[in-house]
Design a protein around this motif. Structure first.
Motif, PDB file in Angstrom:
ATOM      1  N   ARG A  74       0.836  -1.209   0.000  1.00 45.70           N
ATOM      2  CA  ARG A  74       0.000   0.000   0.000  1.00 45.70           C
ATOM      3  C   ARG A  74       0.865   1.251   0.000  1.00 45.70           C
ATOM      4  NH1 ARG A  74      -5.586  -0.699  -0.566  1.00 45.70           N
ATOM      5  NH2 ARG A  74      -5.813  -2.915  -0.233  1.00 45.70           N
ATOM      6  N   MET A  75       1.874   1.185   0.858  1.00 47.44           N
ATOM      7  CA  MET A  75       2.775   2.315   0.982  1.00 47.44           C
ATOM      8  C   MET A  75       3.392   2.663  -0.361  1.00 47.44           C
ATOM      9  SD  MET A  75       3.720   4.147   3.453  1.00 47.44           S
ATOM     10  CE  MET A  75       4.898   4.586   4.682  1.00 47.44           C
TER      11      MET A  75
ATOM     12  N   VAL B 182       0.740   4.273  -2.704  1.00 48.63           N
ATOM     13  CA  VAL B 182       0.424   5.647  -2.322  1.00 48.63           C
ATOM     14  C   VAL B 182       1.574   6.583  -2.654  1.00 48.63           C
ATOM     15  CG1 VAL B 182       0.029   7.131  -0.342  1.00 48.63           C
ATOM     16  CG2 VAL B 182      -1.235   5.013  -0.558  1.00 48.63           C
TER      17      VAL B 182
ATOM     18  N   LEU C 105       1.726   9.738  -5.231  1.00 48.11           N
ATOM     19  CA  LEU C 105       2.146  11.073  -4.808  1.00 48.11           C
ATOM     20  C   LEU C 105       3.312  11.569  -5.648  1.00 48.11           C
ATOM     21  CD1 LEU C 105       2.099  10.980  -0.920  1.00 48.11           C
ATOM     22  CD2 LEU C 105       0.945  12.628  -2.359  1.00 48.11           C
TER      23      LEU C 105
ATOM     24  N   VAL D  74      -9.621  12.965  -9.068  1.00 49.01           N
ATOM     25  CA  VAL D  74      -9.133  14.188  -8.451  1.00 49.01           C
ATOM     26  C   VAL D  74      -8.981  13.930  -6.956  1.00 49.01           C
ATOM     27  CG1 VAL D  74      -9.527  16.645  -8.151  1.00 49.01           C
ATOM     28  CG2 VAL D  74     -10.398  15.482 -10.183  1.00 49.01           C
ATOM     29  N   TYR D  75      -7.769  13.949  -6.514  1.00 49.36           N
ATOM     30  CA  TYR D  75      -7.484  13.668  -5.114  1.00 49.36           C
ATOM     31  C   TYR D  75      -7.452  14.976  -4.334  1.00 49.36           C
ATOM     32  CZ  TYR D  75      -6.325   8.837  -4.062  1.00 49.36           C
ATOM     33  OH  TYR D  75      -6.391   7.513  -3.766  1.00 49.36           O
ATOM     34  N   GLU D  76      -7.960  14.885  -3.110  1.00 54.83           N
ATOM     35  CA  GLU D  76      -7.777  16.020  -2.213  1.00 54.83           C
ATOM     36  C   GLU D  76      -6.687  15.631  -1.242  1.00 54.83           C
ATOM     37  OE1 GLU D  76     -10.984  17.973  -0.008  1.00 54.83           O
ATOM     38  OE2 GLU D  76     -12.243  17.235  -1.647  1.00 54.83           O
ATOM     39  N   TYR D  77      -5.839  16.580  -0.931  1.00 48.65           N
ATOM     40  CA  TYR D  77      -4.764  16.272   0.003  1.00 48.65           C
ATOM     41  C   TYR D  77      -4.877  17.141   1.237  1.00 48.65           C
ATOM     42  CZ  TYR D  77      -2.617  13.570  -3.658  1.00 48.65           C
ATOM     43  OH  TYR D  77      -2.367  12.640  -4.618  1.00 48.65           O
ATOM     44  N   GLU D  78      -4.698  16.508   2.363  1.00 45.47           N
ATOM     45  CA  GLU D  78      -4.797  17.244   3.615  1.00 45.47           C
ATOM     46  C   GLU D  78      -3.715  16.736   4.554  1.00 45.47           C
ATOM     47  OE1 GLU D  78      -9.014  17.665   5.106  1.00 45.47           O
ATOM     48  OE2 GLU D  78      -7.944  17.168   6.939  1.00 45.47           O
ATOM     49  N   PRO D  79      -2.696  17.425   4.933  1.00 45.21           N
ATOM     50  CA  PRO D  79      -2.308  18.744   4.416  1.00 45.21           C
ATOM     51  C   PRO D  79      -1.820  18.681   2.972  1.00 45.21           C
ATOM     52  CG  PRO D  79      -0.646  17.841   5.908  1.00 45.21           C
ATOM     53  CD  PRO D  79      -1.795  16.891   5.918  1.00 45.21           C
TER      54      PRO D  79
ATOM     55  N   ILE E 281       2.649  15.904   2.902  1.00 49.36           N
ATOM     56  CA  ILE E 281       2.380  14.475   3.099  1.00 49.36           C
ATOM     57  C   ILE E 281       3.594  13.672   2.652  1.00 49.36           C
ATOM     58  CG2 ILE E 281       1.001  12.514   2.340  1.00 49.36           C
ATOM     59  CD1 ILE E 281      -1.380  14.067   2.367  1.00 49.36           C
TER      60      ILE E 281
ATOM     61  N   THR F 288       6.353  13.654   5.127  1.00 47.42           N
ATOM     62  CA  THR F 288       6.181  12.797   6.304  1.00 47.42           C
ATOM     63  C   THR F 288       6.237  11.316   5.917  1.00 47.42           C
ATOM     64  OG1 THR F 288       3.794  12.821   6.104  1.00 47.42           O
ATOM     65  CG2 THR F 288       4.762  14.440   7.583  1.00 47.42           C
ATOM     66  N   LEU F 289       5.824  11.041   4.673  1.00 43.49           N
ATOM     67  CA  LEU F 289       5.773   9.631   4.271  1.00 43.49           C
ATOM     68  C   LEU F 289       7.138   9.065   3.922  1.00 43.49           C
ATOM     69  CD1 LEU F 289       2.575   8.969   2.212  1.00 43.49           C
ATOM     70  CD2 LEU F 289       3.070   8.630   4.606  1.00 43.49           C
TER      71      LEU F 289
ATOM     72  N   GLU G  91      -5.773  17.399  10.580  1.00 42.07           N
ATOM     73  CA  GLU G  91      -6.341  18.741  10.619  1.00 42.07           C
ATOM     74  C   GLU G  91      -7.745  18.714  11.193  1.00 42.07           C
ATOM     75  OE1 GLU G  91      -5.634  20.610   6.868  1.00 42.07           O
ATOM     76  OE2 GLU G  91      -3.483  20.619   7.307  1.00 42.07           O
TER      77      GLU G  91
ATOM     78  N   PRO H 206     -12.436  11.173  -3.262  1.00 45.29           N
ATOM     79  CA  PRO H 206     -11.081  10.656  -3.068  1.00 45.29           C
ATOM     80  C   PRO H 206     -10.219  11.681  -2.346  1.00 45.29           C
ATOM     81  CG  PRO H 206     -11.742  10.471  -5.360  1.00 45.29           C
ATOM     82  CD  PRO H 206     -12.804  11.248  -4.670  1.00 45.29           C
ATOM     83  N   MET H 207      -9.583  11.251  -1.305  1.00 48.76           N
ATOM     84  CA  MET H 207      -8.668  12.161  -0.628  1.00 48.76           C
ATOM     85  C   MET H 207      -7.630  11.386   0.169  1.00 48.76           C
ATOM     86  SD  MET H 207     -10.517  13.946   2.621  1.00 48.76           S
ATOM     87  CE  MET H 207      -9.042  14.817   3.073  1.00 48.76           C
ATOM     88  N   MET H 208      -6.617  12.113   0.547  1.00 50.57           N
ATOM     89  CA  MET H 208      -5.576  11.503   1.338  1.00 50.57           C
ATOM     90  C   MET H 208      -5.234  12.439   2.474  1.00 50.57           C
ATOM     91  SD  MET H 208      -1.990   9.952   0.368  1.00 50.57           S
ATOM     92  CE  MET H 208      -2.739   9.458  -1.085  1.00 50.57           C
TER      93      MET H 208
ATOM     94  N   THR I 278      -3.041  12.739   6.432  1.00 42.98           N
ATOM     95  CA  THR I 278      -2.219  12.117   7.484  1.00 42.98           C
ATOM     96  C   THR I 278      -3.042  12.075   8.765  1.00 42.98           C
ATOM     97  OG1 THR I 278      -1.262  14.277   7.891  1.00 42.98           O
ATOM     98  CG2 THR I 278       0.023  12.757   6.582  1.00 42.98           C
TER      99      THR I 278
ATOM    100  N   LEU J 254      -3.319   3.238   6.864  1.00 42.28           N
ATOM    101  CA  LEU J 254      -2.033   2.639   7.198  1.00 42.28           C
ATOM    102  C   LEU J 254      -1.544   3.301   8.472  1.00 42.28           C
ATOM    103  CD1 LEU J 254      -0.081   2.418   3.830  1.00 42.28           C
ATOM    104  CD2 LEU J 254      -1.739   0.873   4.772  1.00 42.28           C
TER     105      LEU J 254
END
Lengths: 290, 133
Positions: free
Chosen positions: A48-49, A52, A56, A208-213, A218, A221-222, B29, B40-42, B44, B79
């Motif tokens: 998975r890692m 992902v 990214l 369309v991915y949303e990223y937070e933060p 990300i 940190t990953l 957050e 779809p989102m990612m 932490t 994960l």
């Protein structure tokens, strides 16, 4: 010509050895099962890692903002080799084949004029590499007291490596370990972990991915976490490989001991019979002479 | 209620895999709930309880530390570097984790790392409080 007593002793000692190798084989088989299931349980996380991170990374263009763990330091002068081997011997060519791969790699780098630093995980690899690269080895990480490798162990190693990377001690890190294919096939592998090599999968490009933060955050940190995961996986694969290698080595040893016992028993019987015949002849010829 | 596929994976094992109604995530957050059909989102994750609801009015709590969640059309994948179901959780384990976080705080002078360790300690203390109920 060894006496009958010598032969008897020799057979007894080979039998004792056979018992030990047989026991070691069975212990290795039991440990192998555990190590294998641990390696399999860890696989989903690592996969998975990878996916992902691949997603990214494919969305990011390499620039000055890119984390150095992905983009590298821009230089290629100092190489760090992390050599993972077993803590114990008696497992066939397992340790020596990993060490040989690392040694060839190190020799090639040295021939190119690069600087090589080595971190050994496991005592056996250290013992082998110490002969040639004593001044290159900067650290030996001992996992002997660890019964079942946990994520914590991998984390500690990763922290050490990251600390050295932050301090600018090396540019490229390569991990050496043995990949577990089957009980009889373990493949020594070299894997570059810094800068990380990610395969862009490009699967998610349509969604369309949303990223937070933010994406970059990300990723930052990953990447260190990915390092830990890679090391963890290498350690688990190594543990399974070690037990597999030991199992087949001990199986061979048991078989060889069996053959040796057979051969020596034959010699023993033959000389015993010769002795009896000789004594009979002596008695008969003694009687005839009367 | 529509269900979706949820997987909780730690480095050592797969803790949960199956169809669920809703999952509350301790996202970095702010907490968020994921229902079926989420965009779809990612994100932490911070340290905290993740609540899995597979039947209405019934939730399982899992303490997660350091990880991320990936939501896509196939469902939700979490994960987590460390994941402990609430049933396996005791005050001793939490105390140990708090001690570790405090040691991490002591070990570094980097303000970002210190802040991260500080919030981890606070969240673990909170988790310890929450466990009593």
């Amino acid at each position: 010509m060894p006496s009958l007593k010598d032969l008897r002793n020799r057979i007894a000692s080979v039998k004792a050895t056979q018992k030990i190798t047989k026991a070691m084989q069975m212990v290795a088989a039991a440990k192998l099962r555990r190590a294998q299931s641990a390696a399999e349980a860890a696989r989903p996380y690592a996969e998975r890692m990878e996916v992902v991170l691949g997603n990214l990374a494919s969305g990011i263009t390499v620039g000055p903002e890119t984390p150095r763990l992905l983009a590298g330091t821009g230089a290629d002068q100092v190489h760090l080799l992390i050599v993972c081997t077993a803590e114990r011997g008696l497992c066939g060519a397992f340790n020596s084949s990993i060490a040989r791969l690392a040694r060839d790699h190190a020799n090639r780098l040295l021939a190119e004029g690069k600087t090589v630093k080595i971190i050994c995980v496991g005592k056996k690899g250290y013992d082998i590499l110490r002969r040639q690269f004593a001044q290159n080895i900067i650290e030996l990480i001992d996992l002997r007291s660890v019964r079942q490798i946990g994520f914590d162990n991998a984390e500690q190693i990763a922290q050490k490596i990251l600390g050295r990377f932050e301090a600018g001690e090396f540019d490229v890190a390569t991990l050496f370990y043995s990949r577990f294919r089957s009980v009889i096939a373990q493949i020594p592998t070299a894997q570059q972990i810094i800068p990380a090599q990610l395969e862009a999968t490009g699967v998610s490009s349509d969604a369309v991915y949303e990223y937070e933060p933010e994406e970059g955050e990300i990723l930052a940190t990953l990447l260190p976490r990915n390092l830990t995961v890679q090391i963890f996986r290498a350690l688990l694969e190594n543990a399974a490989s070690e037990q597999g290698a030991r199992m087949s080595a001990m199986d061979n040893a048991t078989r060889n001991a069996g053959e040796m016992i057979k051969k020596q028993t034959q010699t023993y019987n033959r000389s015993r019979q010769a002795m009896i015949t000789k004594e009979l002849i002596e008695i008969i010829s003694g009687a005839e002479a009367l | 209620m529509a269900t979706f596929n949820f997987e909780l994976v730690s480095p050592e094992r797969v803790l949960f895999s199956g169809a669920v109604d809703a999952v509350v995530l301790p996202a970095s957050e702010g907490d968020m709930t994921v229902l079926s059909g989420h965009a779809p989102m990612m994100t932490t994750l911070k340290t905290g309880f993740l609540v899995v609801t597979s039947t209405p009015g019934n939730g399982t709590r899992v303490l997660v530390r350091g990880g991320f969640a990936d939501i896509n059309q196939n469902g939700l994948t979490v994960l987590a570097e460390r994941a402990l179901p609430a049933e396996e959780l005791t005050h001793e384990i939490l105390d140990k984790e708090i001690l570790q976080a405090e040691m991490a705080w002591d070990a570094t002078n980097d303000p970002v790392a210190r802040q991260a360790a500080e919030s981890a300690i606070a969240q673990l203390r909170e988790a310890k409080e929450a466990l009593t109920y």
